[in-house]
Design a protein around this motif. Structure first.
Motif, mmCIF file in Angstrom:
data_model
loop_
_atom_site.group_PDB
_atom_site.id
_atom_site.type_symbol
_atom_site.label_atom_id
_atom_site.label_comp_id
_atom_site.label_asym_id
_atom_site.label_seq_id
_atom_site.Cartn_x
_atom_site.Cartn_y
_atom_site.Cartn_z
ATOM 1 N N ALA A 130 0.831 -1.204 0.000
ATOM 2 C CA ALA A 130 0.000 0.000 0.000
ATOM 3 C C ALA A 130 0.867 1.255 0.000
ATOM 4 C CB ALA A 130 -0.937 -0.016 1.202
ATOM 5 N N LEU A 131 1.938 1.256 0.781
ATOM 6 C CA LEU A 131 2.816 2.415 0.833
ATOM 7 C C LEU A 131 3.531 2.621 -0.497
ATOM 8 C CD1 LEU A 131 3.836 4.729 2.518
ATOM 9 C CD2 LEU A 131 5.520 3.197 3.524
ATOM 10 N N HIS A 132 3.999 1.538 -1.104
ATOM 11 C CA HIS A 132 4.607 1.647 -2.437
ATOM 12 C C HIS A 132 3.627 2.265 -3.423
ATOM 13 C CE1 HIS A 132 8.565 -0.150 -2.264
ATOM 14 N NE2 HIS A 132 8.094 -1.172 -1.558
ATOM 15 N N GLU A 133 2.376 1.831 -3.385
ATOM 16 C CA GLU A 133 1.361 2.362 -4.302
ATOM 17 C C GLU A 133 1.116 3.844 -4.056
ATOM 18 O OE1 GLU A 133 -2.123 -0.112 -4.054
ATOM 19 O OE2 GLU A 133 -1.029 -1.872 -4.770
ATOM 20 N N ASP A 134 1.045 4.264 -2.785
ATOM 21 C CA ASP A 134 0.847 5.681 -2.469
ATOM 22 C C ASP A 134 2.001 6.533 -2.987
ATOM 23 O OD1 ASP A 134 -1.535 5.179 -1.180
ATOM 24 O OD2 ASP A 134 -0.736 5.436 0.845
ATOM 25 N N ILE A 135 3.212 6.070 -2.756
ATOM 26 C CA ILE A 135 4.386 6.819 -3.207
ATOM 27 C C ILE A 135 4.445 6.857 -4.725
ATOM 28 C CG2 ILE A 135 6.918 6.829 -3.246
ATOM 29 C CD1 ILE A 135 6.730 5.651 -0.342
ATOM 30 N N GLN A 136 4.151 5.735 -5.374
ATOM 31 C CA GLN A 136 4.176 5.700 -6.837
ATOM 32 C C GLN A 136 3.103 6.614 -7.430
ATOM 33 O OE1 GLN A 136 6.509 4.027 -8.759
ATOM 34 N NE2 GLN A 136 5.623 5.265 -10.385
ATOM 35 N N GLU A 137 1.941 6.656 -6.796
ATOM 36 C CA GLU A 137 0.873 7.532 -7.272
ATOM 37 C C GLU A 137 1.300 8.997 -7.176
ATOM 38 O OE1 GLU A 137 -3.554 8.729 -5.821
ATOM 39 O OE2 GLU A 137 -3.117 6.582 -5.941
ATOM 40 N N ALA A 138 1.933 9.369 -6.077
ATOM 41 C CA ALA A 138 2.445 10.734 -5.934
ATOM 42 C C ALA A 138 3.480 11.033 -7.011
ATOM 43 C CB ALA A 138 3.038 10.942 -4.541
ATOM 44 N N TYR A 139 4.369 10.073 -7.269
ATOM 45 C CA TYR A 139 5.395 10.234 -8.304
ATOM 46 C C TYR A 139 4.756 10.381 -9.686
ATOM 47 C CZ TYR A 139 9.293 9.185 -11.403
ATOM 48 O OH TYR A 139 10.221 9.239 -12.402
ATOM 49 N N ASP A 140 3.791 9.511 -9.993
ATOM 50 C CA ASP A 140 3.138 9.552 -11.303
ATOM 51 C C ASP A 140 2.379 10.858 -11.520
ATOM 52 O OD1 ASP A 140 4.097 6.999 -11.809
ATOM 53 O OD2 ASP A 140 2.189 6.005 -11.383
ATOM 54 N N ASP A 141 1.748 11.360 -10.462
ATOM 55 C CA ASP A 141 0.936 12.572 -10.575
ATOM 56 C C ASP A 141 1.773 13.845 -10.603
ATOM 57 O OD1 ASP A 141 -1.335 11.000 -10.576
ATOM 58 O OD2 ASP A 141 -1.870 11.451 -8.497
ATOM 59 N N GLN A 142 2.848 13.897 -9.764
ATOM 60 C CA GLN A 142 3.546 15.167 -9.601
ATOM 61 C C GLN A 142 5.063 15.065 -9.586
ATOM 62 O OE1 GLN A 142 1.829 16.780 -6.021
ATOM 63 N NE2 GLN A 142 -0.127 17.190 -7.013
ATOM 64 N N GLY A 143 5.617 13.881 -9.770
ATOM 65 C CA GLY A 143 7.067 13.745 -9.870
ATOM 66 C C GLY A 143 7.754 13.405 -8.557
ATOM 67 N N GLN A 144 9.083 13.442 -8.609
ATOM 68 C CA GLN A 144 9.899 13.023 -7.473
ATOM 69 C C GLN A 144 9.655 13.851 -6.217
ATOM 70 O OE1 GLN A 144 14.103 12.672 -8.078
ATOM 71 N NE2 GLN A 144 13.885 11.064 -9.614
ATOM 72 N N MET A 197 6.817 10.298 1.215
ATOM 73 C CA MET A 197 7.667 9.479 2.086
ATOM 74 C C MET A 197 7.893 10.176 3.423
ATOM 75 S SD MET A 197 10.662 8.258 -0.475
ATOM 76 C CE MET A 197 10.270 8.033 -2.199
ATOM 77 N N GLU A 198 8.225 11.457 3.356
ATOM 78 C CA GLU A 198 8.519 12.204 4.577
ATOM 79 C C GLU A 198 7.296 12.318 5.473
ATOM 80 O OE1 GLU A 198 11.115 16.075 5.825
ATOM 81 O OE2 GLU A 198 9.924 16.220 3.989
ATOM 82 N N SER A 199 6.115 12.426 4.868
ATOM 83 C CA SER A 199 4.900 12.536 5.680
ATOM 84 C C SER A 199 4.585 11.226 6.408
ATOM 85 C CB SER A 199 3.711 12.972 4.823
ATOM 86 O OG SER A 199 3.275 11.934 3.979
ATOM 87 N N TRP A 200 4.978 10.101 5.837
ATOM 88 C CA TRP A 200 4.754 8.808 6.493
ATOM 89 C C TRP A 200 5.702 8.596 7.656
ATOM 90 C CZ3 TRP A 200 1.013 5.276 6.369
ATOM 91 C CH2 TRP A 200 0.113 5.315 5.302
ATOM 92 N N ASP A 201 6.992 8.951 7.466
ATOM 93 C CA ASP A 201 7.985 8.705 8.516
ATOM 94 C C ASP A 201 9.175 9.628 8.282
ATOM 95 O OD1 ASP A 201 9.927 7.758 10.264
ATOM 96 O OD2 ASP A 201 9.511 5.658 9.880
#
Length: 77
Positions: A35-49, A56-60
């Protein structure tokens, strides 16, 4: 089946809780990782690195900062 919104929320929360309670630690950890990989990938796909790093920083933030410091020292980041 169709429920009103209030009953749907109650049903969904009960389902999630019961499903999680039936999982062992490894299943929960694997689910979280995916689930975390999917969330991070979605952020990357939508708005980049930058958005992925913010996610990532918001999670931990502590783990993010530790890994970020390691990369800075080895990759000239």
């Amino acid at each position: 089946m169709e429920l009103n919104n209030k009953d749907y929320v109650t049903f969904a929360r009960r389902f999630v809780k019961a499903t999680a309670e039936n999982m062992d630690v490894k299943e929960l950890r694997d689910f979280y990782i995916n689930a975390l990989h999917e969330d991070i990938q979605e952020a990357y796909d939508d708005q980049g690195q930058e958005a992925a790093f913010e996610e990532m920083e918001s999670w931990d933030s502590e783990t993010f900062n530790d890994i970020q410091n390691e990369y800075r020292s080895t990759c000239n980041w």
